[in-house]
Every structure is written in structure tokens, then in C-alpha cells.
Design a protein around this motif. Structure first.
Motif, PDB file in Angstrom:
ATOM      1  N   ASN A   1     -14.865 -34.107 -13.893  1.00 47.13           N
ATOM      2  CA  ASN A   1     -13.651 -34.214 -13.087  1.00 47.13           C
ATOM      3  C   ASN A   1     -12.607 -33.268 -13.652  1.00 47.13           C
ATOM      4  N   ILE A   2     -12.191 -32.277 -12.914  1.00 48.96           N
ATOM      5  CA  ILE A   2     -11.237 -31.261 -13.358  1.00 48.96           C
ATOM      6  C   ILE A   2     -10.091 -31.202 -12.364  1.00 48.96           C
ATOM      7  N   ILE A   3      -8.892 -31.282 -12.831  1.00 50.88           N
ATOM      8  CA  ILE A   3      -7.684 -31.148 -12.014  1.00 50.88           C
ATOM      9  C   ILE A   3      -6.819 -30.057 -12.624  1.00 50.88           C
ATOM     10  N   GLN A   4      -6.483 -29.060 -11.912  1.00 49.25           N
ATOM     11  CA  GLN A   4      -5.667 -27.945 -12.389  1.00 49.25           C
ATOM     12  C   GLN A   4      -4.458 -27.768 -11.488  1.00 49.25           C
ATOM     13  N   ASP A   5      -3.322 -27.603 -12.055  1.00 47.80           N
ATOM     14  CA  ASP A   5      -2.079 -27.425 -11.308  1.00 47.80           C
ATOM     15  C   ASP A   5      -1.319 -26.259 -11.908  1.00 47.80           C
ATOM     16  N   GLY A   6      -1.171 -25.166 -11.236  1.00 50.62           N
ATOM     17  CA  GLY A   6      -0.460 -24.012 -11.751  1.00 50.62           C
ATOM     18  C   GLY A   6      -0.949 -22.743 -11.093  1.00 50.62           C
ATOM     19  N   THR A   7      -0.715 -21.623 -11.734  1.00 51.56           N
ATOM     20  CA  THR A   7      -1.046 -20.294 -11.223  1.00 51.56           C
ATOM     21  C   THR A   7      -2.221 -19.725 -11.997  1.00 51.56           C
ATOM     22  N   GLY A   8      -3.145 -19.136 -11.333  1.00 53.25           N
ATOM     23  CA  GLY A   8      -4.279 -18.492 -11.953  1.00 53.25           C
ATOM     24  C   GLY A   8      -5.251 -19.441 -12.597  1.00 53.25           C
ATOM     25  N   ASN A   9      -5.486 -20.593 -11.988  1.00 47.35           N
ATOM     26  CA  ASN A   9      -6.408 -21.580 -12.538  1.00 47.35           C
ATOM     27  C   ASN A   9      -7.848 -21.171 -12.255  1.00 47.35           C
ATOM     28  N   THR A  10      -8.725 -21.404 -13.183  1.00 49.11           N
ATOM     29  CA  THR A  10     -10.140 -21.077 -13.045  1.00 49.11           C
ATOM     30  C   THR A  10     -10.979 -22.223 -13.589  1.00 49.11           C
ATOM     31  N   SER A  11     -11.892 -22.709 -12.841  1.00 48.38           N
ATOM     32  CA  SER A  11     -12.738 -23.827 -13.260  1.00 48.38           C
ATOM     33  C   SER A  11     -14.195 -23.473 -13.004  1.00 48.38           C
ATOM     34  N   THR A  12     -15.035 -23.597 -13.977  1.00 49.91           N
ATOM     35  CA  THR A  12     -16.465 -23.318 -13.872  1.00 49.91           C
ATOM     36  C   THR A  12     -17.235 -24.517 -14.406  1.00 49.91           C
ATOM     37  N   VAL A  13     -18.036 -25.126 -13.633  1.00 53.13           N
ATOM     38  CA  VAL A  13     -18.800 -26.310 -14.013  1.00 53.13           C
ATOM     39  C   VAL A  13     -20.283 -26.016 -13.811  1.00 53.13           C
ATOM     40  N   THR A  14     -21.075 -26.205 -14.807  1.00 54.31           N
ATOM     41  CA  THR A  14     -22.524 -26.028 -14.728  1.00 54.31           C
ATOM     42  C   THR A  14     -23.192 -27.289 -15.244  1.00 54.31           C
ATOM     43  N   GLN A  15     -23.891 -27.968 -14.420  1.00 53.73           N
ATOM     44  CA  GLN A  15     -24.553 -29.212 -14.786  1.00 53.73           C
ATOM     45  C   GLN A  15     -26.031 -29.113 -14.443  1.00 53.73           C
ATOM     46  N   GLY A  16     -26.899 -29.462 -15.361  1.00 50.31           N
ATOM     47  CA  GLY A  16     -28.338 -29.464 -15.143  1.00 50.31           C
ATOM     48  C   GLY A  16     -28.912 -30.827 -15.453  1.00 50.31           C
TER      49      GLY A  16
END
Length: 673
Positions: A206-221
């Protein structure tokens, strides 16, 4: 000087007097414990640099570090709990500038809690144990947190806050490898970057980002992987890759230049993406059983962010497997949607609102269903379906709409509705029991339908000026209905286009039980119907002036080659022209002057200055011609035996010419009665 404490409780508190504090004297603490049940508590404060180092070798140990610095000072904390230990607990609290915390735990059932309040904070946590838990809280700008856990039932909670308006933002890196892993990251500030990699069973992110230039990368196996990403701001990018059983992805982006890429290769995969802003992009690729995708994009007016940001939403969905279902909704300017589904039971829904929308869909499989709705200017829809039970619905409302549908499946049904100017629709079906319906409302609409199938039904309705309809159907038990309302409309129906090769000759296929009905209401309309086979019915109704039953170049209005054919032609108005040929055609490959028996031709013209021609080649044919008006001209030519010609012309100034060549023929002409 290093102090060795083997048992008991060690608490080090270093404080300096006022004079020493003014000189920014650094505080240094080094604690080393060997044994079980040890407790180390370090508290540091002052104007200098605080440094704490705790080494614990054993099980059930507890380390607590509290550091507080003022402007110009830095805090540094290092906790090492290792060597096959279990049940250890580490807690770090730092307040000030330049905080650094590093916790390493090697054992089972260990717990880490890090709390940093200030700027330039850095936290690193490494755990190797079962049921490990790590909690990192950072407040300020340029915070960085790296957590690595290996084991079962791992839990990581990272919270970062950047509220001072600085350019730097928070960074969080989480890596978990084990069973029942859980990672929750909350970031608030500018330039936030979060990367989570979980490999194991039942991973949840669970990722929540608030702002400018946010980057989220999730890799699940692994099996039962779940990922939730919520981004608010400009330039947000979310990339999620899941491989395993029962994967679920939920991405919500609100801001400018958002990008989302989801790749799931598993059974029972589900993806939901919602984007609001300018220049949103969404790419979803799912391969597996029972895949489902929902993409909603809204493009708000504004200047796009970035140098290469497009104005409009773009969505690419590719699903391969049984039970696939996709829903795409786009609102904005220049929206584009590309959908590819291959499998049994694929269902797709695409809706685009505004102008310059483009939708391309390709579904291959049994039970495919597709509905595309476009409202705006310059919409383009391309649908290709190949499978049993395919159904296509395309609705376009605007100017310069273009729809191309190719349905090659059993029991295919196609409905195309176009409203506006310069619309064009092309439908190609090759199957049994196919149906096609085209409705066009506007000027210069063009519809081309080609069906090479049995029991196919075609219905074309055009309203406007200079509309063109071309229907080509080679199928037994097929019905064609064309309705045109306007001026200078043109309709062509061809039910004889298929052919086979026999030696050096090309022969048309034999069709049976086909019907074609063309109705034109307006002025200067042109209609042509060609049929080859047996038991076929052709009907042309033209209402208006200057209508021609026959294509440009003098081709016949109704041409039938075969047996038991029926041609009915009705024209109401002045200056109409009609031609019916039965058994004679130079356009049917090598067939020239072919004989047709038992055919019926019926022509009715209501108006003045009309011209009608009927030609029949064969036996037992019947020609009936009725003209109601002045200065009409009729010609009937019958070649064969036992043919019947009946001409009825009301009023005066009419001319009738009947030519019969054969035996047992009958001609009846009535004029002015």
C-alpha cells in the motif's frame, strides 16, 4: 574509551555544562553487550555531533536510542543485533538535522522502530528473521529509508513527510522476501520515490504519495499479491509488476502527466486504474484466467507537464485468457484506446468523449462482446473480432467519424451508428448467421458491407446528401435492406460476388433464397441490385425526381441471373429511369445471355417523363410495367417461350415497345385508359 557491559542494564547519558555546550563538544557512546535479556538505553543531546553505537550479541535484547541536536549538529545511530539471535527489539528516535540511523538484526522475531524528525534524515534497517516487523517514521525533507527483511510474516511501515517546501523529497526502498509480507508506505512532499520489491506468498503493498514528482514501483512475485498505489500531484509514475495467483492492482493518480504501467501474469488477475489530469497514460497487460481491467481517465484542460507530454489520455490494455473483461472510459481531448483480448468469454467496453478520439480493439475468441461509444469530432474506431458468438456495437457522434469492423465469427452481430458529416463505415463478415446494421445521419456518409456467409442479414439506413451504400453478400438465406433519405444518394447491392475456379473458367457460386430491398426518398438517387442464383427477390423503391435505377455507366438497376427470380421496382416522381435485366448480364464472369426461367419483373412509375426497360431471357417469365403520367417510355424484351408482357400506361404521350422472340408468348398493352 570503550566500556564493556556483559549483564544487567546499561544507560549512558552524556551532558555538558553551558560553557562546553557553547563549544559544540561532540557526544559519543559505544555499548557492546554479549548475552541474553540485555537492555541498552542511550540518550544524547547538545550542540555538537551525537554518535551512538550499540552492539548486542544474544537473544531477547533491547536497544533504545534517543538523539536530539540543534542547528549545525548531526545525529548518528548504529544498532547491531545479530549472530543467530531472536526476540531482539531496537528503537531509535532522532530529532534535528542530518540524522542517520542504521539498524541490523539477524535472527527471528525481531522488531525495529525508527523515528526521525528533521532534515536530511537517513534510515537503514536490515532484518533476517521470521515474523519481523520494521517501522520507520521520518519528518522533514530529503529523508531516505531503506529496509530489507527476509523471512515469514514480515511487516514494514514507512511514513515520510516533507512539508517545508524544499526541492528535495523523501526516498523509501523496501525489499521483503518471504511469506505473508506486508509493506505500507506513506509519503508527503516533493520528489518522493518509493520502490517496493516483495517475493513470496500473500504479499500486500500500500503506497500513498502526495506531492510533485512522485514515483512508485512495486514488484511482487508469488501467490495472492496485492498492490495499492494512490498518487496526487504532478509527474506521478506508478509501475506495478505482479506474477502469481490471484493478483490485484489498484492505482489512483490525480494530477498532471501521470503514467501507470501494470503487468500481471497470473490467474484471477484484476486491475483498476483511475487517472485525473492532463497527459495521463495507462498500460495494462494481463495474461491468465479470469482477468478483469477497469481504466478511467479524465483529461482536465490545462498545459501538459513535461516536454513530451501529450494532450489527452492514452490507454493500452492487452488480456490473453479465458474470462477476460475490460472497461475503459476516457474524457478529454485526443484520447486513444487500444484493446487486445484473446480468449473465451472476452467482454470489452470502450467509451470516449470529446474530439480526436481513436479506439482500436481486437478480440479473438468465442463469446466475445464489444461496445464502443465515441462522441466528438474526428473519432476513429477499428474493431476486429474473430470468434463464435461475437457481437460488436459502435456508436459515433460527431464529424468525420470512421468505423471499420471485421467480424469473422459464427453468430456475429454488428451494429454501427454514426451521426455527423463525412462518416464512413466498413463491415466485413465471413460466417453463418451474421447480422449487420448501419445507421448514418449526416452528409456524404459511406457504408460498405461485405458478407460471405449464410443466413446473413444486412440493414443500412442513411440520411443526408451524397450518401453511398455498397452491400456485397454471397450467402444463402441472406436479406439486405437499404434505406436512404436525401439527395444524390447511391446504393449498390451485389449478391453474386463469390466465384470458384474450374479449369480455365471462373464460375460464380450458386445462391438461393436471397432478398434485397432498397428504398430511396429524395432527388437524383441511384440504385443497383445484382443477384445470381435461385429463388431471389429484389425490390427498389425510389420516391422523388431524377432517380435512376441503375449505376452510373448504364448498368442495370436490377439484374438477376437464375431461376424463380422476382424483381419489383417502384418509382414516384418525374424524370425517373429504371432498368431490369433477368437472364442477361455481361458482368457475371463468363456468363453472357444466360437463360433464366420462371422470373417475374414488376415496374411501377408514377410521374412524367419516365423511362423503363425490362429484358428477360428464358421461359415462363412475366413482365409487368405500369406508368402513370405523361411522356413516359417503356421497353420490354423477352427471349424464350411462354413469356407474358403487360404494359399499362395512363394519360397521353406515352410510348411502349414490346419485343418477344419465341413461341407461346403473350403481350398486352393498354394506353390512355
Amino acid at each position: 574509551m570503550k566500556r564493556m557491559i556483559k549483564t544487567g542494564v546499561s544507560m549512558l547519558a552524556i551532558s555538558l555544562a553551558g560553557a562546553a555546550m557553547a563549544q559544540a563538544v561532540p557526544n559519543t557512546s559505544d555499548v557492546e553487550q554479549t548475552g541474553s535479556g540485555e537492555t541498552a538505553v542511550v540518550g544524547q543531546s547538545g550542540t555538537g555531533t551525537n554518535t551512538s553505537d550499540i552492539d548486542q550479541d544474544g537473544s531477547d535484547n533491547t536497544a533504545t536510542v534517543t538523539q536530539s541536536s540543534v542547528a549545525g549538529g548531526t545525529n548518528a545511530s548504529t544498532i547491531l543485533q545479530s549472530v543467530t539471535a531472536s526476540g531482539n527489539e531496537a528503537t531509535v528516535g532522532q530529532t534535528g538535522e542530518g540524522n542517520t540511523s542504521n539498524v541490523t538484526q539477524d535472527g527471528d522475531d525481531s522488531d525495529v522502530t525508527v523515528d526521525q524528525d528533521g532534515t536530511d534524515n537517513v534510515s537503514g534497517v536490515t532484518q533476517n528473521a521470521l515474523a519481523s516487523s520494521a517501522t520507520v517514521t521520518q519528518t522533514g525533507n530529503a529523508n531516505a529509508s531503506t529496509v530489507g527483511q527476509t523471512g515469514d510474516s514480515s511487516t514494514i511501515l514507512v511514513s515520510q513527510n516533507n512539508d517545508d517546501g524544499a526541492i528535495d523529497g523523501n526516498d523509501s526502498f523496501v525489499t521483503q522476501s518471504g511469506d505473508d509480507a506486508l509493506a505500507t508506505i506513506d509519503q508527503n512532499g516533493q520528489g518522493n520515490v518509493s520502490t517496493v520489491t516483495q517475493t513470496g506468498t500473500a504479499s500486500l503493498t500500500n503506497i500513498i504519495q502526495d506531492g510533485t514528482g512522485n514515483t512508485s514501483t512495486v514488484t511482487q512475485g508469488g501467490i495472492s499479491a496485492d498492490a495499492f498505489v494512490d498518487q496526487t500531484g504532478e509527474g506521478n509514475i506508478s509501475v506495478i509488476g505482479q506474477t502469481g495467483f490471484s493478483s490485484v492492482t489498484d492505482v489512483t493518480q490525480n494530477g498532471d502527466d501521470n503514467q501507470s504501467t501494470v503487468t500481471q501474469s497470473a490467474s484471477l488477475a484484476d486491475t483498476t486504474i483511475q487517472q485525473n489530469g492532463t497527459g495521463n497514460r495507462s498500460t495494462v497487460t494481463q495474461s491468465g484466467l479470469d482477468s478483469s481491467t477497469l481504466v478511467t481517465q479524465n483529461n482536465f484542460p490545462g498545459i501538459p507537464v513535461g516536454n513530451n507530454s501529450p494532450i489527452g489520455n492514452t490507454s493500452f490494455v492487452t488480456q490473453s485468457g479465458a474470462g477476460s473483461e475490460t472497461e475503459i472510459l476516457q474524457n478529454g481531448t485526443g484520447n486513444s484506446s487500444t484493446l487486445t483480448q484473446s480468449g473465451i468469454g472476452a467482454v470489452a467496453y470502450v467509451e470516449q468523449n470529446d474530439f480526436n478520439n481513436v479506439s482500436t480493439a481486437n478480440e479473438t475468441g468465442a463469446g466475445s462482446d464489444l461496445f464502443v461509444r465515441q462522441i466528438g469530432t474526428g473519432n476513429d474506431s477499428n474493431v476486429r473480432q474473430n470468434g463464435i458468438g461475437s457481437e460488436v456495437d459502435v456508436f459515433q457522434n460527431g464529424t468525420t467519424n470512421n468505423s471499420l469492423v471485421i467480424g469473422t465469427g459464427l453468430n456475429s452481430t454488428i451494429d454501427v451508428f454514426q451521426g455527423g458529416l463525412n462518416n464512413s463505415s466498413t463491415i466485413n463478415q465471413t460466417s453463418l448467421n451474421t447480422n449487420a446494421t448501419v445507421f448514418q445521419d449526416g452528409n456524404a456518409n459511406q457504408s460498405v458491407i461485405a458478407q460471405l456467409a449464410g443466413e446473413a442479414d444486412v440493414d443500412v439506413t442513411q440520411t443526408g446528401m451524397t450518401n453511398f451504400s455498397d452491400v456485397r453478400g454471397v450467402a444463402n438465406f441472406s436479406d439486405v435492406t437499404v434505406n436512404q433519405n436525401g439527395t444524390s444518394n447511391r446504393s449498390e447491392v451485389d449478391q453474386n460476388s463469390a466465384s470458384i475456379r474450374v479449369g480455365i473458367f471462373t464460375l460464380p457460386l450458386l445462391n438461393e433464397n436471397q432478398s434485397a430491398s432498397v428504398t430511396q426518398d429524395g432527388v437524383d438517387n441511384t440504385s443497383r441490385v445484382d443477384q445470381y442464383g435461385r429463388n431471389q427477390v429484389a425490390q427498389i423503391n425510389q420516391i422523388g425526381e431524377g432517380n435512376i435505377s441503375g449505376a452510373p455507366g448504364g448498368l442495370a438497376g436490377i439484374t438477376q441471373v437464375g431461376e424463380n427470380q422476382t424483381a419489383t421496382l417502384l418509382q414516384e416522381g418525374d424524370g425517373n429511369r429504371s432498368v431490369i435485366n433477368q437472364g442477361i448480364s455481361g458482368s457475371f464472369t463468363i456468363i453472357t445471355a444466360a437463360a433464366s426461367d420462371g422470373n417475374n419483373a414488376d415496374v411501377t412509375q408514377n410521374g412524367d417523363d419516365g423511362v423503363s426497360s425490362i429484358t428477360q431471357n428464358g421461359d415462363l417469365n412475366t413482365a409487368t410495367l405500369e406508368q402513370d403520367g405523361l411522356l413516359n417510355d417503356s421497353t420490354i424484351v423477352q427471349l424464350g417461350t411462354s413469356n407474358t408482357a403487360t404494359v399499362t400506361q395512363a394519360a397521353t404521350g406515352n410510348a411502349s415497345d414490346v419485343n418477344q422472340n419465341g413461341t407461346g408468348n403473350s403481350a398486352i398493352v393498354s394506353q390512355g385508359m
